[in-house]
Design an enzyme around this catalytic site. Structure first.
Site, PDB file in Angstrom:
ATOM      1  N   ARG A  26       0.817  -1.210   0.000  1.00 41.19           N
ATOM      2  CA  ARG A  26       0.000   0.000   0.000  1.00 41.19           C
ATOM      3  C   ARG A  26       0.856   1.268   0.000  1.00 41.19           C
ATOM      4  O   ARG A  26       0.367   2.348  -0.271  1.00 41.19           O
ATOM      5  CB  ARG A  26      -0.938  -0.020   1.215  1.00 41.19           C
ATOM      6  CG  ARG A  26      -2.205   0.802   0.992  1.00 41.19           C
ATOM      7  CD  ARG A  26      -3.218   0.626   2.103  1.00 41.19           C
ATOM      8  NE  ARG A  26      -2.780   1.153   3.361  1.00 41.19           N
ATOM      9  CZ  ARG A  26      -2.570   0.454   4.475  1.00 41.19           C
ATOM     10  NH1 ARG A  26      -2.795  -0.851   4.486  1.00 41.19           N
ATOM     11  NH2 ARG A  26      -2.147   1.021   5.582  1.00 41.19           N
ATOM     12  N   TYR A  42     -16.596  18.544 -13.942  1.00 39.74           N
ATOM     13  CA  TYR A  42     -17.074  17.164 -14.114  1.00 39.74           C
ATOM     14  C   TYR A  42     -18.147  16.895 -13.048  1.00 39.74           C
ATOM     15  O   TYR A  42     -17.954  17.211 -11.868  1.00 39.74           O
ATOM     16  CB  TYR A  42     -15.882  16.209 -13.964  1.00 39.74           C
ATOM     17  CG  TYR A  42     -16.285  14.780 -13.782  1.00 39.74           C
ATOM     18  CD1 TYR A  42     -17.090  14.128 -14.717  1.00 39.74           C
ATOM     19  CD2 TYR A  42     -15.874  14.063 -12.659  1.00 39.74           C
ATOM     20  CE1 TYR A  42     -17.473  12.814 -14.529  1.00 39.74           C
ATOM     21  CE2 TYR A  42     -16.252  12.744 -12.473  1.00 39.74           C
ATOM     22  CZ  TYR A  42     -17.056  12.132 -13.411  1.00 39.74           C
ATOM     23  OH  TYR A  42     -17.447  10.837 -13.229  1.00 39.74           O
ATOM     24  N   ASP A  75      -7.786  20.535 -12.207  1.00 37.55           N
ATOM     25  CA  ASP A  75      -8.047  19.258 -12.877  1.00 37.55           C
ATOM     26  C   ASP A  75      -7.609  19.446 -14.330  1.00 37.55           C
ATOM     27  O   ASP A  75      -8.229  20.180 -15.090  1.00 37.55           O
ATOM     28  CB  ASP A  75      -9.542  18.915 -12.774  1.00 37.55           C
ATOM     29  CG  ASP A  75      -9.868  17.549 -13.382  1.00 37.55           C
ATOM     30  OD1 ASP A  75      -9.177  17.146 -14.333  1.00 37.55           O
ATOM     31  OD2 ASP A  75     -10.822  16.900 -12.915  1.00 37.55           O
ATOM     32  N   LYS A  81      -8.524   8.791 -18.879  1.00 37.54           N
ATOM     33  CA  LYS A  81      -8.857   9.428 -20.164  1.00 37.54           C
ATOM     34  C   LYS A  81      -7.634   9.437 -21.090  1.00 37.54           C
ATOM     35  O   LYS A  81      -7.187   8.393 -21.504  1.00 37.54           O
ATOM     36  CB  LYS A  81      -9.414  10.826 -19.920  1.00 37.54           C
ATOM     37  CG  LYS A  81     -10.381  10.920 -18.738  1.00 37.54           C
ATOM     38  CD  LYS A  81     -11.654  10.142 -18.935  1.00 37.54           C
ATOM     39  CE  LYS A  81     -12.601  10.395 -17.765  1.00 37.54           C
ATOM     40  NZ  LYS A  81     -13.695   9.488 -17.656  1.00 37.54           N
TER      41      LYS A  81
HETATM   42  N1  PLP Z   1     -12.083  14.796 -13.882  1.00 35.09           N
HETATM   43  C1  PLP Z   1     -12.632  14.897 -15.109  1.00 35.09           C
HETATM   44  C2  PLP Z   1     -12.470  16.176 -15.889  1.00 35.09           C
HETATM   45  C3  PLP Z   1     -13.353  13.829 -15.650  1.00 35.09           C
HETATM   46  O1  PLP Z   1     -13.899  13.941 -16.866  1.00 35.09           O
HETATM   47  C4  PLP Z   1     -13.495  12.639 -14.875  1.00 35.09           C
HETATM   48  C5  PLP Z   1     -14.279  11.482 -15.390  1.00 35.09           C
HETATM   49  O2  PLP Z   1     -15.023  11.598 -16.340  1.00 35.09           O
HETATM   50  C6  PLP Z   1     -12.924  12.583 -13.610  1.00 35.09           C
HETATM   51  C7  PLP Z   1     -12.207  13.677 -13.142  1.00 35.09           C
HETATM   52  C8  PLP Z   1     -13.056  11.363 -12.742  1.00 35.09           C
HETATM   53  O3  PLP Z   1     -12.151  10.388 -13.165  1.00 35.09           O
HETATM   54  P1  PLP Z   1     -12.368   8.815 -12.948  1.00 35.09           P
HETATM   55  O4  PLP Z   1     -13.561   8.422 -13.730  1.00 35.09           O
HETATM   56  O5  PLP Z   1     -11.061   8.228 -13.422  1.00 35.09           O
HETATM   57  O6  PLP Z   1     -12.575   8.608 -11.473  1.00 35.09           O
END
Ligand code: PLP
Length: 367
Positions: A52, A103, A177, A202
């Site tokens: 971990r 998001y 982000d 992504k």
């Molecule tokens: N941040 C953005 C801009 C996203 O589009 C997403 C998912 O669509 C996330 C965070 C969350 O990521 P995850 O699905 O890998 O948990």
């Protein structure tokens, strides 16, 4: 630390870093790629000790991402595991200012934490710099400015340097982000951010076959605080998933260049199509938002009638996908009902256009 990993020189360009960082040191019979280390524990008295706390495959992925972003990276089980680890650092009762078009999962987690009395949040138009600064000034407990730029799915852009400077004057931590832009199009740490968040699910991994997240920071104390949360809470990625993301990152620059070229061309053609009311494209990256005339029913028919494009959520894979975002109950009510988010892949742009054109031209959509 992983067994000796060659660190690329500081002056290498991003395309070279994606290919060369995080490799085993060049030595006779050394593998070119880091192995997938399947281990829940290690022989005692070393740096790792327990599964971990660290893994050499994570370290290889973290070397590539950290070098690209200009900081030190930590891999997590998903983008949301990374995001919630950052929010975990907010003291009880602290405030978060965040984009109303973040998001939807991020907005949902903020609402959930607020409902349970952990923190409070204020959602803003992140493109309106003055309004964001006013929101930070209004809340004396504000601890974090959360930025997503471009936003998902409205594709608004934030003035990161101006917002970061204003936040720092108030002692507020700046989180960006960077999932949509990737470090190849935007490096938030160099623009003043304190923490970079990624859904590596992504573009970084890029093949719609793995969930992974990451944080990147350039401050040792913040790094230690986040690593300690990962060690304690345990939102750790699997070694195989991390290796898949590492393999994906080797081609990030080539995939993104191609997908972006396709996206630019499709945004232009969609903008001229009579069945499309509005196209949003920030000028870089490979996400396009198109508002279909006729609202939700017409947008749903487009999603139904495409053959090559896949009707699916998520984004950033080699294959082109699309979806009407308001089909999700959690999506902001300010996102138009007919907005379709297109994640443009690396196929031939003429095939992508032909498919969109036939679906947009089908009697059901035009009606
Ligand atoms: N941040 C953005 C801009 C996203 O589009 C997403 C998912 O669509 C996330 C965070 C969350 O990521 P995850 O699905 O890998 O948990």
């Amino acid at each position: 630390m992983p067994p000796s990993v060659d660190q690329p020189a500081d002056d290498l360009r991003p395309a070279t870093i994606t290919v060369t960082a995080g490799r085993p040191a060049h030595a006779p019979d050394a593998p070119l790629n880091p192995p997938i280390t399947m281990a829940s524990t290690y022989v005692a008295t070393g740096d790792l000790e327990y599964g971990r706390y660290g893994n050499p495959t994570w370290s290889a992925f973290e070397d590539v991402l950290g070098t690209l972003e200009g900081g030190r990276a930590l891999a997590f089980a998903s983008g949301m595991a990374a995001a919630t680890t950052v929010l975990d650092l907010v003291s009880q009762g602290g405030g978060v200012v965040a984009p109303r078009h973040s998001y939807s999962g991020t907005v949902m987690v903020l609402a959930d934490l607020e409902a349970r009395g952990r923190l409070h949040s204020r959602l803003v138009d992140i493109a309106d710099t003055e309004a964001v600064i006013a929101a930070m000034n209004d809340d004396e407990d504000c601890a974090v400015l959360w930025i997503e730029s471009p936003t998902n799915p409205a594709l608004e852009l934030a003035d990161i340097p101006a917002l970061a400077a204003a936040a720092h004057e108030l002692g507020i931590r700046v989180v960006v982000d960077n999932t949509f832009a990737t470090p190849l199009r935007q490096q938030p740490l160099s623009l003043g951010a304190d923490i970079v968040v990624h859904s590596a699910t992504k573009y970084l991994a890029g093949h719609s076959d793995v969930q992974l997240g990451a944080l990147v920071v350039d401050d040792d104390e913040v790094f230690a605080a986040l690593k300690s949360r990962r060690d304690l809470v345990g939102a750790i990625p699997g070694p195989f998933e991390t290796w898949l993301a590492l393999r994906g990152m080797r081609t990030l620059h080539v995939r993104l260049d191609r997908a972006q070229a396709n996206a630019k061309e499709l945004a232009r053609r969609l903008g001229e199509h009579p069945a499309i009311e509005e196209v949003r494209y920030p000028g870089f990256g490979a996400i396009v938002a198109a508002v279909v005339a006729g609202g939700a029913p017409a947008a749903d028919l487009l999603a139904h009638d495409v053959r090559l494009w896949v009707h699916a959520t998520s984004l950033g894979g080699v294959e082109s996908t699309l979806e009407r975002r308001r089909r999700w109950k959690a999506e902001a009510a300010t996102i138009p009902e007919g907005l379709v988010r297109l994640s443009v892949g690396i196929e031939d742009v003429e095939d992508l256009w032909a498919d969109l054109a036939q679906a947009l031209g089908s009697p059901s959509v035009v009606e």
